[in-house]
Write an enzyme that holds these catalytic residues in place. Sequence first.
Site, PDB file in Angstrom:
ATOM      1  CB  SER A 141      12.722   2.256  -6.256  1.00 37.17           C
ATOM      2  OG  SER A 141      12.469   2.668  -7.580  1.00 37.17           O
ATOM      3  CE1 TYR A 154       7.275   2.886  -5.200  1.00 34.66           C
ATOM      4  CE2 TYR A 154       8.878   3.943  -6.630  1.00 34.66           C
ATOM      5  CZ  TYR A 154       8.328   2.800  -6.104  1.00 34.66           C
ATOM      6  OH  TYR A 154       8.820   1.558  -6.476  1.00 34.66           O
TER       7      TYR A 154
HETATM    8  N1  LIG Z   1       7.853  -2.858 -10.564  1.00 28.89           N
HETATM    9  C1  LIG Z   1       8.815  -1.953 -10.618  1.00 28.89           C
HETATM   10  O1  LIG Z   1       9.128  -1.386 -11.689  1.00 28.89           O
HETATM   11  C2  LIG Z   1       9.585  -1.613  -9.378  1.00 28.89           C
HETATM   12  C3  LIG Z   1      10.716  -0.806  -9.509  1.00 28.89           C
HETATM   13  C4  LIG Z   1      11.433  -0.471  -8.376  1.00 28.89           C
HETATM   14  C5  LIG Z   1      11.031  -0.934  -7.140  1.00 28.89           C
HETATM   15  N2  LIG Z   1       9.926  -1.714  -7.027  1.00 28.89           N
HETATM   16  C6  LIG Z   1       9.525  -2.160  -5.696  1.00 28.89           C
HETATM   17  O2  LIG Z   1       9.424  -3.561  -5.680  1.00 28.89           O
HETATM   18  C7  LIG Z   1       8.522  -3.935  -4.625  1.00 28.89           C
HETATM   19  C8  LIG Z   1       7.531  -4.947  -5.144  1.00 28.89           C
HETATM   20  O3  LIG Z   1       6.657  -4.313  -6.071  1.00 28.89           O
HETATM   21  P1  LIG Z   1       6.110  -5.023  -7.399  1.00 28.89           P
HETATM   22  O4  LIG Z   1       6.666  -4.298  -8.547  1.00 28.89           O
HETATM   23  O5  LIG Z   1       6.275  -6.478  -7.303  1.00 28.89           O
HETATM   24  O6  LIG Z   1       4.554  -4.573  -7.312  1.00 28.89           O
HETATM   25  P2  LIG Z   1       3.206  -5.423  -7.180  1.00 28.89           P
HETATM   26  O7  LIG Z   1       2.126  -4.394  -7.138  1.00 28.89           O
HETATM   27  O8  LIG Z   1       3.131  -6.449  -8.237  1.00 28.89           O
HETATM   28  O9  LIG Z   1       3.359  -6.123  -5.760  1.00 28.89           O
HETATM   29  C9  LIG Z   1       3.324  -5.391  -4.560  1.00 28.89           C
HETATM   30  C10 LIG Z   1       2.726  -6.265  -3.469  1.00 28.89           C
HETATM   31  O10 LIG Z   1       2.686  -5.492  -2.239  1.00 28.89           O
HETATM   32  C11 LIG Z   1       1.417  -5.755  -1.620  1.00 28.89           C
HETATM   33  N3  LIG Z   1       1.020  -4.665  -0.729  1.00 28.89           N
HETATM   34  C12 LIG Z   1       0.577  -3.434  -1.088  1.00 28.89           C
HETATM   35  N4  LIG Z   1       0.241  -2.739   0.022  1.00 28.89           N
HETATM   36  C13 LIG Z   1       0.477  -3.546   1.076  1.00 28.89           C
HETATM   37  C14 LIG Z   1       0.324  -3.378   2.480  1.00 28.89           C
HETATM   38  N5  LIG Z   1      -0.160  -2.242   3.009  1.00 28.89           N
HETATM   39  N6  LIG Z   1       0.673  -4.412   3.293  1.00 28.89           N
HETATM   40  C15 LIG Z   1       1.117  -5.567   2.756  1.00 28.89           C
HETATM   41  N7  LIG Z   1       1.280  -5.789   1.444  1.00 28.89           N
HETATM   42  C16 LIG Z   1       0.952  -4.772   0.615  1.00 28.89           C
HETATM   43  C17 LIG Z   1       0.453  -5.889  -2.789  1.00 28.89           C
HETATM   44  O11 LIG Z   1      -0.757  -6.536  -2.393  1.00 28.89           O
HETATM   45  C18 LIG Z   1       1.282  -6.699  -3.775  1.00 28.89           C
HETATM   46  O12 LIG Z   1       1.140  -8.072  -3.541  1.00 28.89           O
HETATM   47  C19 LIG Z   1       7.885  -2.636  -4.134  1.00 28.89           C
HETATM   48  O13 LIG Z   1       8.555  -2.186  -2.975  1.00 28.89           O
HETATM   49  C20 LIG Z   1       8.149  -1.680  -5.277  1.00 28.89           C
HETATM   50  O14 LIG Z   1       8.159  -0.333  -4.856  1.00 28.89           O
HETATM   51  C21 LIG Z   1       9.189  -2.056  -8.120  1.00 28.89           C
END
Ligand SMILES: NC(=O)c1ccc[n+]([C@@H]2O[C@H](COP(=O)([O-])OP(=O)(O)OC[C@H]3O[C@@H](n4cnc5c(N)ncnc54)[C@H](O)[C@@H]3O)[C@@H](O)[C@H]2O)c1
Length: 269
Positions: A141, A154
């Site tokens: 991230s 985080y």
């Molecule tokens: N959305 C943002 O702004 C952003 C920014 C930087 C990084 N990220 C990273 O991108 C990645 C995806 O996140 P997103 O934004 O799509 O969020 P999201 O919440 O839409 O999706 C995350 C997914 O991870 C799954 N998950 C959570 N805990 C879990 C576990 N213990 N085992 C298996 N699956 C699990 C959830 O059920 C969900 O389907 C993450 O690593 C997040 O940290 C997101």
Amino acid sequence: MKNLNGKVVALTGAASGIGRCLAIQLAEKGCILALADIDDNGLQETVKLLPLETQTSCHIVDVANKDAVYAWADNVIAKHNHVDVVINNAGVGSNESIDDISYENFNWVFDIVFYGVLYGTKAFLPHLKSRPEANIVNISSVNGFFPFPNNGPYNAAKHAVKGLNQTLMQELRNTSVFVMSVHPGGIKTNIVRNSRFGKGVLEKNESVKQFDKIAGTTPEKAAAKIISGLIKNRKRLLVGKDAVILDILVRLFPQGFSDLVGRIWGHKR
Ligand SMILES: NC(=O)c1ccc[n+]([C@@H]2O[C@H](COP(=O)([O-])OP(=O)(O)OC[C@H]3O[C@@H](n4cnc5c(N)ncnc54)[C@H](O)[C@@H]3O)[C@@H](O)[C@H]2O)c1
């Protein structure tokens, strides 16, 4: 990995957000998918959105559970014979200061965000090494190079993922396995909705509203950027204009910018 057609991709966090969009776009490129998530319903929804001809296996896996991740890797090999790409994408967040957060909530985030990536990497690595060309894509991230207040576990976990990725790049230099460290900015997904809230600066509803307003990139765009980075064997990928701007600000004013963000957002409720 220039050609994704027919490649087996193991992907975590496929039930929502970036993971769901990655699954759809990888399927459109002809990939065979091994999808994992803790959310069974969400995973089934993702599968409904895939082109009909996609070869897919679905696995309910808690990525924070080492044995479950290793069992998933075994299942993927049993089902698909090999694996070419692993994308460690599952993640969660929290909204509480280091002072206030319980160890339970700290570890919940850290175990999923860091150990989930470590287990996914180590469980698949021997299989990836046996392929003529293979890729590990670990989602960090912007919080992996710049911390935001009230997001301590985080920040720490995403920094650790970045460190893990750079170590892997060094150690796998002379192998067939490429590693990409992905650093998205704000992506409009369910990440804040799914976060644990304690005594953060904002109430959950307010925080979700603010995030939806400032998250400038759609998950579709983020997935497309990640896949294009994968095809080009990029090592470090910034996703979104905000990530690019933040990267520059942090390089120019490493401490000053952090102090400014602390002054604006660092106070407690
Ligand atoms: N959305 C943002 O702004 C952003 C920014 C930087 C990084 N990220 C990273 O991108 C990645 C995806 O996140 P997103 O934004 O799509 O969020 P999201 O919440 O839409 O999706 C995350 C997914 O991870 C799954 N998950 C959570 N805990 C879990 C576990 N213990 N085992 C298996 N699956 C699990 C959830 O059920 C969900 O389907 C993450 O690593 C997040 O940290 C997101």
